[in-house]
Design an enzyme around this catalytic site. Structure first.
Site, PDB file in Angstrom:
ATOM      1  N   GLU A 208      -3.819 -67.232-122.191  1.00 58.93           N
ATOM      2  CA  GLU A 208      -2.568 -67.977-122.263  1.00 58.93           C
ATOM      3  C   GLU A 208      -2.815 -69.433-121.963  1.00 58.93           C
ATOM      4  OE1 GLU A 208       0.331 -66.402-119.556  1.00 58.93           O
ATOM      5  OE2 GLU A 208       0.654 -64.647-120.825  1.00 58.93           O
ATOM      6  N   HIS A 243      -1.772 -66.231-106.904  1.00 59.23           N
ATOM      7  CA  HIS A 243      -0.849 -65.740-107.940  1.00 59.23           C
ATOM      8  C   HIS A 243      -0.021 -64.572-107.441  1.00 59.23           C
ATOM      9  CE1 HIS A 243      -2.724 -68.453-110.710  1.00 59.23           C
ATOM     10  NE2 HIS A 243      -3.906 -67.891-110.527  1.00 59.23           N
ATOM     11  N   ARG A 299       9.899 -51.077-112.469  1.00 59.88           N
ATOM     12  CA  ARG A 299      10.053 -50.420-111.164  1.00 59.88           C
ATOM     13  C   ARG A 299      10.943 -51.295-110.291  1.00 59.88           C
ATOM     14  NH1 ARG A 299       7.016 -54.221-108.473  1.00 59.88           N
ATOM     15  NH2 ARG A 299       5.234 -54.980-109.637  1.00 59.88           N
TER      16      ARG A 299
END
Ligand code: ADP
Ligand code: ADP
Ligand code: MG
Length: 626
Positions: A208, A243, A299
């Site tokens: 990305e 992250h 979830r």
């Protein structure tokens, strides 16, 4: 939270998880009159979730692969105990489509989406292809099947540096590496693949464009089995290290209305594209007024409490209702009210690149006001087998400023001793003016490292004096010289552990009361006092004056594994001349890679392990010649 009777036809549920999320689910089930079945590994026989559940059953040895990831064993417990539904929590089996399928086959309701939806969103690359088809914007990148190194390098050049390599099957920030120039691409690709392979058993990656100053904004969604999908507003989770999120808030502050509407619409479109049922989160990365789809987590999310705070809903209750076939209420989404901020209190050392820490929680003091979701209690241990999160603290108020002030107060009234935690870091973070001004982006922690990191502030002299004043817990714990007289003054010497720093306190009776001074000494904790001064809580431990002093010279030469793990790279050999800071080994432990570096210039005397070897805490990795 609204109180009502048992919403579902469920009378008994099994919770296939541990720690704070297992305790969280038990809390709601209890309120709804649903009986709870806990499962536990050998390391967790006396864990909090086991103590809180109505019944608990062993499922295997400590490593998750032999216990919490054993779907077959867990399902057998569910059958045997007559559980009608299974809540997977987050992590572990929560995003495992095969497991969700096995639950359905066994006639046990899986509290989550369909196996097909989990599968579709399980691969970051595949889900991005799906989103492109559904018209949801994604970050420019490469999400293809072909994985040859040369092709990936060419794609990286096409996208333009910096690029981000991500594990296709990734999660928890693992296997993710920014690359700033073509020269280092091959090396980083190798590292990302290695991490992805060992964490997810799948070394496929995607590329990305690496955004320089983005925000992480996500949308909570809910779907029901009748095809309705709604959003439950936004959260901002830009405050991250490795992250991984460390502070989250709802709603995401300062979003222009049009952008927020677009986020809601994109999230609903993403969920609809996979026929989404139950709670889920659609994550976006936002920069310069643009929003791109990152991934969907199929979830309940760690940070769901901030959404509960602004909607007044109990998301676990609604997960159970939806799993039992109820419809989403017609008036949803409920309006958002007020603001909430959550922080994750971790056993980790911010000064060592937030390296996970293990050990016993000698003292754990958590605030009595505000919401606290904890998975451990005082006296429990944080082991290297599972996530090192201790608790989540959630501050809330009518607006952002009030929520942050509430959180700051909660952090001031918290204290942990026995192992390194990010508590001092969180206190500074919650109080930081840039956070107060909502200057949010994922580079926040790195940018403000100077103000956020560093040793904890020493306890104020008045707190030390009070801790030193009460009678000692044991005769060897204190140097007692109560009746000692120096130049006519009564003097008492106490050794105190002040947030990991040993302080020698000399108390002297003076005409105006007790006076003291402090110096630094090696640690060797034997007891702990909690002292509150001006709204701040300090844990001050008495130290054993006879504890052997640390041999700093030996410490400097011997490099050992800080926690159990696997040596994934070994870059040192006996006789090598190394520079201070040079990378000697990479240890993989607790969801992260730990880099072992030379503490000084020197020559490697010997190496204590081999590449690929699993090592215990304290195992010697290498030693420098003295
Ligand atoms: P995970 O599955 O580990 O949660 P995500 O794809 O959700 O992985 O990304 C985690 C974090 O990594 C994001 O919140 C963001 O901080 C950062 N990140 C992800 N993609 C990009 C990107 N293209 N540019 C910059 N940062 C990114
Ligand atoms: P989130 O955005 O909810 O933090 P992540 O994809 O980062 O989602 O990870 C999900 C959460 O699941 C993590 O924060 C972590 O607490 C938990 N988790 C992930 N893997 C494990 C594991 N092996 N054991 C226990 N908990 C885990
Ligand atoms: Mg994510």
């Amino acid at each position: 939270m609204p109180c009502s009777g048992n919403p579902a036809k469920f009378r008994k549920i099994l919770i296939a998880n541990r720690g704070e999320i297992a305790c969280r689910v038990i809390r709601t089930a209890r309120r709804l009159g649903i009986a709870t079945v806990a499962v536990f590994s050998e390391a967790d026989a006396r864990a909090l979730h086991v103590r809180e559940a109505d019944e608990a059953h062993p499922i295997g040895p400590a490593p998750a692969a032999q216990s919490y990831l054993r779907g077959d064993v867990i399902l057998e417990v569910a059958r045997r105990t007559g559980a009608q539904a299974l809540h997977p929590g987050y992590g572990f089996l929560s995003e495992n489509a095969d497991f969700a399928e096995a639950c359905a086959a066994a006639g046990i309701a899986f509290v989550g989406p369909t196996p097909a939806a989990i599968r579709a969103m399980g691969s970051k690359a595949e889900s991005k292809r799906l989103m492109v088809a559904a018209g949801v914007p994604t970050v420019p990148g490469y999400h293809g099947e072909a994985q040859e190194g040369s092709l990936l390098a060419a794609e990286a050049a096409r996208i333009g540096f910096p690029v981000l390599i991500k594990a296709s099957a990734g999660g928890g920030g693992k296997g993710m590496r920014p690359v700033f120039s073509p020269e280092t691409f091959a090396e980083e690709l190798e590292g990302a693949r290695r991490e992805a392979k060992s964490a997810f058993g799948d070394d496929r990656v995607l590329l990305e464009k690496y955004l320089q100053r983005p925000r992480h904004v996500e949308v909570q969604v809910f779907g029901d089995s009748r095809g309705h999908v709604v959003h439950l507003h936004t959260r901002d989770c830009s405050i991250q290290r490795r992250h991984q999120k460390v502070l989250e808030e709802a709603p995401a502050p300062d979003l222009p209305d049009a952008l927020r509407d677009r986020l809601h619409e994109s999230a609903i479109a993403a969920a609809r594209a996979v026929g989404y049922v139950n709670a889920g989160t659609v994550e976006f990365i936002v920069e310069d007024g643009e929003a791109w789809f990152l991934e969907m987590n199929t979830r309940l999310q760690v940070e769901h409490p901030v959404t509960e705070a602004i909607t007044g809903l109990d998301l676990v209750e609604w997960q159970l209702r939806i799993a039992a076939g109820e419809a989403i209420p017609a008036h949803w989404p409920p309006p958002q009210q007020g603001h909430a901020v959550e922080v994750r209190l971790y056993a980790e050392d911010p000064a060592q690149d937030f390296r996970p820490a293990t050990g016993a929680l000698r003292r754990l003091v958590l605030p009595e006001t505000g919401r606290v979701d904890a998975g451990v209690a005082e006296g429990d241990a944080v082991t290297a087998f599972y996530d090192p999160m201790i608790a989540k603290l959630i501050g809330q108020g009518p607006d952002r400023e009030a929520a942050l002030a509430a959180l700051e107060g909660m952090l001031r009234r918290s204290a942990v001793s026995g192992l390194a935690t990010n508590l001092p870091f969180l206190r500074r973070l919650a109080a930081h003016p840039a956070l107060r001004r909502a200057e949010l982006d994922t580079g926040f922690i790195a940018r403000h490292a100077g103000a956020l990191l560093g040793p904890p502030e020493p306890a104020p002299p008045s707190a030390l004096a009070r801790a030193a004043a009460p009678p000692p817990p044991g005769p060897s714990a204190w140097e007692r010289r109560d009746s000692w007289r120096l130049h006519g003054e009564a003097e008492r010497v106490a050794l105190l552990d002040d947030g990991g720093v040993a302080r020698r306190i000399t108390l002297r009776a003076s005409p105006r009361g007790m006076a003291l001074d402090g110096t630094t000494l090696p640690p060797g904790l034997v007891g702990t006092e909690a002292v509150t001064e001006e709204g701040n809580l300090w844990l001050l431990g008495a130290l054993d004056p006879y504890a052997p002093a640390r041999d700093d010279a030996a410490q400097e030469s011997r490099l050992s594994a800080p926690i159990p793990g696997r040596v994934v790279r070994l870059l040192a050999a006996a006789g090598d001349r190394v520079r201070k800071g040079q990378l000697l080994a990479v240890l993989e432990a607790m969801k992260t890679e730990i880099k072992i570096r030379a503490p000084r210039d020197g020559v490697i005397d010997h190496v204590g392990c081999t590449e690929g070897e699993s090592v215990e805490e304290g195992t010697e990795i290498a030693a420098l010649k003295p």
